[in-house]
Design an enzyme around this catalytic site. Structure first.
Site, PDB file in Angstrom:
ATOM      1  N   ASP A 255       6.309 -11.919   7.234  1.00 50.35           N
ATOM      2  CA  ASP A 255       5.372 -11.410   6.248  1.00 50.35           C
ATOM      3  C   ASP A 255       6.122 -10.439   5.335  1.00 50.35           C
ATOM      4  O   ASP A 255       7.248 -10.034   5.632  1.00 50.35           O
ATOM      5  CB  ASP A 255       4.239 -10.702   7.008  1.00 50.35           C
ATOM      6  CG  ASP A 255       3.242 -10.046   6.098  1.00 50.35           C
ATOM      7  OD1 ASP A 255       2.801 -10.712   5.138  1.00 50.35           O
ATOM      8  OD2 ASP A 255       2.890  -8.879   6.329  1.00 50.35           O
TER       9      ASP A 255
ATOM     10  N   ASP B 271       4.261  -7.652   2.909  1.00 45.62           N
ATOM     11  CA  ASP B 271       3.630  -6.336   2.820  1.00 45.62           C
ATOM     12  C   ASP B 271       3.436  -5.719   4.208  1.00 45.62           C
ATOM     13  O   ASP B 271       2.889  -6.365   5.111  1.00 45.62           O
ATOM     14  CB  ASP B 271       2.281  -6.446   2.122  1.00 45.62           C
ATOM     15  CG  ASP B 271       2.427  -6.853   0.667  1.00 45.62           C
ATOM     16  OD1 ASP B 271       1.779  -6.240  -0.183  1.00 45.62           O
ATOM     17  OD2 ASP B 271       3.213  -7.779   0.381  1.00 45.62           O
TER      18      ASP B 271
ATOM     19  N   ARG C 141     -10.377  -8.147  -4.395  1.00 43.28           N
ATOM     20  CA  ARG C 141      -9.453  -7.075  -4.778  1.00 43.28           C
ATOM     21  C   ARG C 141      -8.810  -7.347  -6.131  1.00 43.28           C
ATOM     22  O   ARG C 141      -8.661  -6.446  -6.956  1.00 43.28           O
ATOM     23  CB  ARG C 141      -8.385  -6.906  -3.689  1.00 43.28           C
ATOM     24  CG  ARG C 141      -8.901  -6.256  -2.424  1.00 43.28           C
ATOM     25  CD  ARG C 141      -7.870  -6.224  -1.322  1.00 43.28           C
ATOM     26  NE  ARG C 141      -7.671  -7.549  -0.730  1.00 43.28           N
ATOM     27  CZ  ARG C 141      -6.739  -7.815   0.176  1.00 43.28           C
ATOM     28  NH1 ARG C 141      -5.918  -6.860   0.581  1.00 43.28           N
ATOM     29  NH2 ARG C 141      -6.632  -9.026   0.681  1.00 43.28           N
TER      30      ARG C 141
END
Length: 202
Positions: free
Chosen positions: A2, A4, A47
Site C-alpha cells: 500500500d 498511504d 471525499r
C-alpha cells in the site's frame, strides 16, 4: 504494498483536504474507511467531492509535504539487489504515486486518477476506483507478468482495503495497521520502519 500510511507516512487525501479547507471532514471519513466501517469506493467519492475547485498546482504542494516511511528506500534497494520486484497499489492518486514511483524506482504501480477541467479538480474520479479487489488482482497479475510462483509474494498494508492482498500473498504483513488488518496478517510490524520487512524474509 500500500502507499498511504505504509510507503509514506501521510494520507494524501487528508493533505488535499487540508488544502481545500475540508481537512477534518475528510480525515474522519478516511479513518472510518480504513477501519472497514465504510465502503471504500463510496467513501472515496464522498471525499473527492470535497476537493472540487482545487487547482492542479496543489499536487506540487502536497508532494512537498509527503514523507517516505523510514526504511522504505533501503528496503526497495535491498529487494532490487536480490532481484525482487516492488509494486504499489494505492487507493490514493496517480498525481502523487507517479512521482513516488519515479523517485523510489518502483517496478509496478496503480492508483486512482482525479478528474481535472480547466486546471482545477472537478470533484470526480476518472475510471474505475482502486478497491480491495483491485489490490488483490494487481498482486496476482504482477506475479504472472514477472513469472513468479505462488509462494514468492509478499504484501504489506495498513488498512481494511489491504486485507485481500495480504491474505492472497504467501507472506502477508500488517504494517502499523488497524486491528482488523492485524487479524488477517501472517505478521505484524508495529514500528514505522519498513526495513523490518527484511527480517521476515531472511
Amino acid at each position: 504494498m500500500d502507499v498511504d500510511a505504509t510507503l509514506i507516512r501521510e494520507e494524501v487525501i487528508d493533505l488535499l483536504g487540508d488544502a481545500a479547507g475540508a481537512g477534518e471532514r475528510i480525515a474522519a471519513i478516511t479513518a472510518r474507511a480504513m477501519r472497514g466501517e465504510l465502503d471504500f469506493s463510496q467513501s472515496l467519492r464522498a471525499r473527492v467531492r470535497l476537493l472540487r475547485g482545487l487547482p492542479v498546482s496543489v499536487f506540487d504542494d502536497v508532494f512537498a509535504r509527503v514523507h517516505v516511511t523510514p526504511g522504505a528506500l533501503d528496503l526497495i534497494a535491498t529487494l532490487h539487489a536480490h532481484g525482487w520486484k516492488v509494486g504499489v497499489v494505492s487507493g490514493g492518486f496517480h498525481e502523487i504515486v507517479d512521482r513516488l514511483a519515479d523517485h523510489l524506482g518502483l517496478d509496478h504501480w496503480i492508483a486512482n486518477r482525479l478528474e481535472v477541467s480547466h486546471g482545477a479538480l472537478t470533484g470526480g474520479v476518472l475510471g474505475d476506483i482502486v478497491t480491495k479487489e483491485t489490490k488483490r488482482e494487481a498482486l496476482e497479475r504482477w506475479m504472472r507478468e514477472d513469472g513468479l510462483e505462488p509462494g514468492q509474494s509478499v504484501a504489506v498494508g495498513d488498512g481494511a482495503n489491504d486485507i485481500p492482498m495480504i491474505r492472497q500473498a504467501a507472506l502477508g504483513i500488517a504494517f502499523c495497521a488497524k486491528p482488523v488488518v492485524r487479524e488477517h496478517a501472517d505478521h505484524s510490524i508495529t514500528t514505522p520502519d519498513l526495513m523490518q520487512v527484511m527480517t521476515l524474509l531472511s
